[in-house]
Each structure stands twice: as C-alpha cells, then as structure tokens.
Design a protein around this motif. Sequence first.
Motif, PDB file in Angstrom:
ATOM      1  N   GLN A  50      73.741  23.239   3.175  1.00 31.85           N
ATOM      2  CA  GLN A  50      73.252  23.307   1.805  1.00 31.85           C
ATOM      3  C   GLN A  50      74.377  23.540   0.801  1.00 31.85           C
ATOM      4  OE1 GLN A  50      69.992  26.087   1.643  1.00 31.85           O
ATOM      5  NE2 GLN A  50      68.596  24.670   2.645  1.00 31.85           N
ATOM      6  N   GLU A  58      70.853  19.225   2.096  1.00 30.51           N
ATOM      7  CA  GLU A  58      69.510  19.736   1.775  1.00 30.51           C
ATOM      8  C   GLU A  58      68.455  19.016   2.615  1.00 30.51           C
ATOM      9  OE1 GLU A  58      68.341  22.059  -0.391  1.00 30.51           O
ATOM     10  OE2 GLU A  58      70.294  22.678  -1.157  1.00 30.51           O
ATOM     11  N   GLU A  59      68.589  17.709   2.698  1.00 30.29           N
ATOM     12  CA  GLU A  59      67.582  16.932   3.435  1.00 30.29           C
ATOM     13  C   GLU A  59      67.684  17.181   4.941  1.00 30.29           C
ATOM     14  OE1 GLU A  59      64.210  14.844   3.466  1.00 30.29           O
ATOM     15  OE2 GLU A  59      65.294  15.431   1.664  1.00 30.29           O
ATOM     16  N   THR A  61      68.698  19.971   6.410  1.00 27.35           N
ATOM     17  CA  THR A  61      68.131  21.295   6.708  1.00 27.35           C
ATOM     18  C   THR A  61      66.609  21.276   6.600  1.00 27.35           C
ATOM     19  OG1 THR A  61      68.464  22.054   4.439  1.00 27.35           O
ATOM     20  CG2 THR A  61      70.165  22.612   6.029  1.00 27.35           C
ATOM     21  N   LYS A  62      66.101  20.576   5.616  1.00 26.90           N
ATOM     22  CA  LYS A  62      64.640  20.496   5.438  1.00 26.90           C
ATOM     23  C   LYS A  62      63.984  19.855   6.660  1.00 26.90           C
ATOM     24  CE  LYS A  62      61.305  18.038   2.655  1.00 26.90           C
ATOM     25  NZ  LYS A  62      61.175  17.002   1.642  1.00 26.90           N
ATOM     26  N   GLN A  66      61.617  21.679   9.560  1.00 29.20           N
ATOM     27  CA  GLN A  66      60.279  21.162   9.873  1.00 29.20           C
ATOM     28  C   GLN A  66      60.156  20.876  11.369  1.00 29.20           C
ATOM     29  OE1 GLN A  66      60.130  17.786   7.252  1.00 29.20           O
ATOM     30  NE2 GLN A  66      59.291  18.969   5.539  1.00 29.20           N
ATOM     31  N   THR A  76      55.309  29.087   9.221  1.00 25.34           N
ATOM     32  CA  THR A  76      56.096  29.722   8.172  1.00 25.34           C
ATOM     33  C   THR A  76      55.478  29.496   6.803  1.00 25.34           C
ATOM     34  OG1 THR A  76      57.511  27.790   7.941  1.00 25.34           O
ATOM     35  CG2 THR A  76      58.229  29.505   9.490  1.00 25.34           C
ATOM     36  N   LYS A  79      57.700  27.597   4.065  1.00 25.25           N
ATOM     37  CA  LYS A  79      58.859  28.283   3.488  1.00 25.25           C
ATOM     38  C   LYS A  79      60.051  27.341   3.410  1.00 25.25           C
ATOM     39  CE  LYS A  79      57.690  32.920   4.979  1.00 25.25           C
ATOM     40  NZ  LYS A  79      58.076  34.064   5.798  1.00 25.25           N
ATOM     41  N   LYS A  80      61.048  27.755   2.646  1.00 18.24           N
ATOM     42  CA  LYS A  80      62.285  26.997   2.542  1.00 18.24           C
ATOM     43  C   LYS A  80      63.009  27.051   3.889  1.00 18.24           C
ATOM     44  CE  LYS A  80      62.772  27.767  -2.343  1.00 18.24           C
ATOM     45  NZ  LYS A  80      63.546  28.319  -3.433  1.00 18.24           N
ATOM     46  N   PRO A  81      63.926  26.077   4.141  1.00 18.56           N
ATOM     47  CA  PRO A  81      64.592  26.019   5.444  1.00 18.56           C
ATOM     48  C   PRO A  81      65.271  27.319   5.868  1.00 18.56           C
ATOM     49  CG  PRO A  81      64.995  24.004   4.252  1.00 18.56           C
ATOM     50  CD  PRO A  81      64.262  24.929   3.312  1.00 18.56           C
ATOM     51  N   GLU A  83      64.511  30.357   5.011  1.00 22.60           N
ATOM     52  CA  GLU A  83      63.475  31.330   5.347  1.00 22.60           C
ATOM     53  C   GLU A  83      62.831  30.998   6.684  1.00 22.60           C
ATOM     54  OE1 GLU A  83      62.147  32.462   0.811  1.00 22.60           O
ATOM     55  OE2 GLU A  83      61.112  30.849   1.846  1.00 22.60           O
TER      56      GLU A  83
END
Length: 119
Positions: A50, A58-59, A61-62, A66, A76, A79-81, A83
Amino acid sequence: MKNLDLACAELGRELAELKAGNKPIEEKVFTNALSVLEEQGPYACFLYLQAREGEAGEEITKRSAQFLEKVLNLNTGGKKPLEAIEAVAGDVDDLLLARDLLRQAFVYARYYVKARPNG
C-alpha cells in the motif's frame, strides 16, 4: 476438501492480470512483495504494497485479503485489508497459513507475468 494450491494459482492469475492505470503490473512488484512477506510477514507485506506500490498495491492487498477471508472462513465484515490481516493474526496457525498461501499466490503471479507475451 479444497485444493489450496489451485486456489493460490487462481489468485496468482487474477493478480497478474491486474493493471495499474493502463499498464500491467510488473514482475518486480510481486518479487518485492514476496521479499517483504518472507522477511516480515503478511501485515508488513500489505503495508509495503500500500505504501510503495500505489494503485497496484492497493488492489493486490484488497484481493489478497478477500482471498484469505474466503479460504480461512473469516468474517471480518468487509474490513479494510490491513484490518482483515489483523484478524488473521489473532491465531498463529491462521497467520502462518496465510503467509504460506500468499507466498504461493505471489509466486504464481510472477509465473503468470513471465508467461505474458511482453512479460
């Protein structure tokens, strides 16, 4: 029983097909992410991606978060990656499995990038 190696290969293909702007993601992004993952673990890897790899990071990690939520049956709540990976770190076995799965997915991503015509 789910074939986790195949799941990692599918994630690796998906990651290798991502684009940052109009450009495909370069192999060095996955190589660098692998290095951080090996030396510091999944949380540091997500932080690195990130902080240093911009939109591509960003993509990655997302999608990786998932994937881990799905494979590890985590809830979760979207939540954000970072978290999500904190939730994984609550159980050492899950954290080690997450590291191994991400490692395998990033290795596959590197192979998919190399297999591209201009890879």
